[in-house]
Write an enzyme that holds these catalytic residues in place. Structure first.
Site, PDB file in Angstrom:
ATOM      1  CB  ALA A 132      -0.940   0.000   1.204  1.00 51.90           C
ATOM      2  CG  ASN A 184      -3.230   4.160  10.144  1.00 53.60           C
ATOM      3  OD1 ASN A 184      -3.702   5.133   9.568  1.00 53.60           O
ATOM      4  ND2 ASN A 184      -2.049   4.192  10.721  1.00 53.60           N
ATOM      5  CD  GLN A 218      -5.462  -0.540   8.986  1.00 50.53           C
ATOM      6  OE1 GLN A 218      -6.152  -1.481   9.359  1.00 50.53           O
ATOM      7  NE2 GLN A 218      -4.169  -0.485   9.222  1.00 50.53           N
ATOM      8  CG  HIS A 264       0.878  -6.597   5.521  1.00 51.22           C
ATOM      9  ND1 HIS A 264       1.055  -6.248   6.839  1.00 51.22           N
ATOM     10  CD2 HIS A 264       1.065  -5.463   4.816  1.00 51.22           C
ATOM     11  CE1 HIS A 264       1.342  -4.953   6.919  1.00 51.22           C
ATOM     12  NE2 HIS A 264       1.349  -4.464   5.703  1.00 51.22           N
ATOM     13  CB  THR A 322       9.729 -10.131 -12.654  1.00 44.66           C
ATOM     14  OG1 THR A 322      10.617  -9.944 -13.754  1.00 44.66           O
ATOM     15  CG2 THR A 322       9.171 -11.550 -12.687  1.00 44.66           C
ATOM     16  CB  CYS A 366       4.375   3.370  10.122  1.00 41.29           C
ATOM     17  SG  CYS A 366       3.564   2.066   9.210  1.00 41.29           S
TER      18      CYS A 366
END
EC number: 2.8.1.7
Length: 404
Positions: free
Chosen positions: A75, A155, A183, A205, A243, A328
């Site tokens: 994200a 969040n 979220q 995740h 890739t 974070c």
């Protein structure tokens, strides 16, 4: 019941065993390990088909066309690609961007970078409950405004912004609207065929998929153009070279498929557990709910306990994996910038704890949490001279503390 209890699902989630099992089929020689960009043999075709299936699974959850889903590394990259990509492409129309002070750092720091490059950014302050005042948003819109970025669910405090109305306001003025839905996806219904949202960021995740994979929704009708930030082989329709990590993409797709099937019942269950937790601690003296229970995500509860140090509380709650602020920013001892933006003083912001619940949270764990929080708050306040002074009726705001 195993200790410690994990109540930090907004920071990350464990990969669902069904997802992990699926991912394992795309790694080794006897699995589908090919490069989806290899067009000349079966290994590539099979990998490409697996990516297509995952793209469909993600688009089905959010009501999008699969061609509107661009895979990224997460994200944070999606936020960067959306905001920088749109700003760079449309800068001839104007250089003004609007966001809010309570956005994730991936949005705020991207906007700060654009300011250094000559863009002008308006940062809206939310109301006391964390919701953006739409009249203020409207007043901030100008002729040279090209982009609005306002998240769906916060969040830290879990409040839900009215992205449907904001989308209508932006569309009426020809302004691009980006939503960070990290979220909210899989927790609240999102239907991009109805919403007037142009760009939307997703993560793997946060809903039981792997880390290191995310996606950006880029609207096709009316078509939104963004400038690539990663250059190379022109993958993902030229918007994001590199890739494709098939095993991670398949994992994200499977996680989105599972959550689509289970969302309704699971969110009702989590809302019940969150309310049980709040009802169990709300009668503690000097406890404050941050955000808004009515206009809040079903899985996040952010609470401040006055006259208790946040760090000492987290240590006292060592059997609980909870956070003060977001993962974070919790490495810094600064109080949460989100809570400060709500107008909260530093002391109260410092004493805040975010409980975020998830798929593997049980009623037994919530009851244990209630008991532990009540005991810990009581014990820490017994040790606190400030609490004693407060109980004696001393106005702590009027005291002039000596600075050493």
């Amino acid at each position: 019941m195993k200790l410690p209890i994990y109540l930090d699902y907004s920071a990350t989630t464990p990969v669902d065993p069904r997802v992990a099992e699926k991912m394992m089929q795309f790694l080794t020689l006897d699995g589908t390990f090919g490069n989806p960009a290899s067009r000349s043999h079966r290994f590539g075709w099979q990998a490409e088909e697996a990516v297509d299936i995952a793209r469909n699974q993600i688009s089905e959850l959010v009501g999008a066309d699969p061609r509107e889903i661009v895979f990224t590394s997460g994200a944070t990259e999606s936020d960067n690609l959306a905001i920088k990509g749109a700003a760079n492409f449309y800068q001839k129309k104007g250089k003004h961007i609007i966001t809010s002070k309570t956005e994730h750092k991936a949005v705020l720091d991207t906007c700060r970078q654009l300011e250094r490059e000559g863009f002008e950014v308006t940062y809206l302050a939310p109301q006391r409950n964390g919701i953006i005042d739409l009249n203020e948003l409207e007043a901030a819109m100008r002729d040279d405004t090209i982009l609005v970025s306002i998240m769906h669910v916060n969040n830290e405090i879990g409040v839900v912004q009215d992205i449907a109305t904001i989308g209508e306001m932006c569309r009426a003025r020809g302004i691009i609207y980006h939503v960070d839905a990290t979220q909210s996806v899989g927790k609240l219904p999102i239907d991009l065929s109805q919403l007037k949202v142009d760009l939307m960021s997703f993560s793997g995740h946060k809903i039981y998929g792997p880390k290191g994979i995310g996606a950006l929704y880029v609207r096709r009708k009316p078509r939104i153009r963004i400038e690539a930030q990663m250059h190379g082989g022109g993958h993902e329709r030229g918007m994001r070279s590199g890739t494709l990590p098939v095993h991670q993409i398949v994992g994200m797709g499977e996680a989105y498929r599972i959550v689509k099937e289970e969302m309704e019942t699971e969110m009702a269950r989590l809302r019940g557990l969150r309310n049980r937790l709040w009802n169990g601690i709300k009668d503690i003296e000097e406890v404050y709910l941050n955000g808004d229970l009515e206009q809040g995500a079903p899985n996040i509860l952010n609470v401040s306990f006055n006259y208790v140090e946040g760090e000492s509380l987290i240590m006292a709650l060592k059997d609980l994996a909870v956070s003060s602020g977001s993962a974070c920013t919790s490495a810094s001892l600064e109080p949460s910038y989100v809570l400060r933006a709500l107008g909260m003083n530093d002391e109260l912001a410092h004493s805040s704890i975010r409980f975020s619940l998830g798929r593997f949270t049980t009623e037994e764990e919530i009851d244990y949490t209630i008991d532990l929080v009540r005991k810990s708050i009581g014990r820490l306040r017994d040790l606190s001279p400030l609490w004693e002074m407060y109980k004696q009726g001393v106005d702590l705001n009027s005291i002039e503390w000596a600075h050493h």
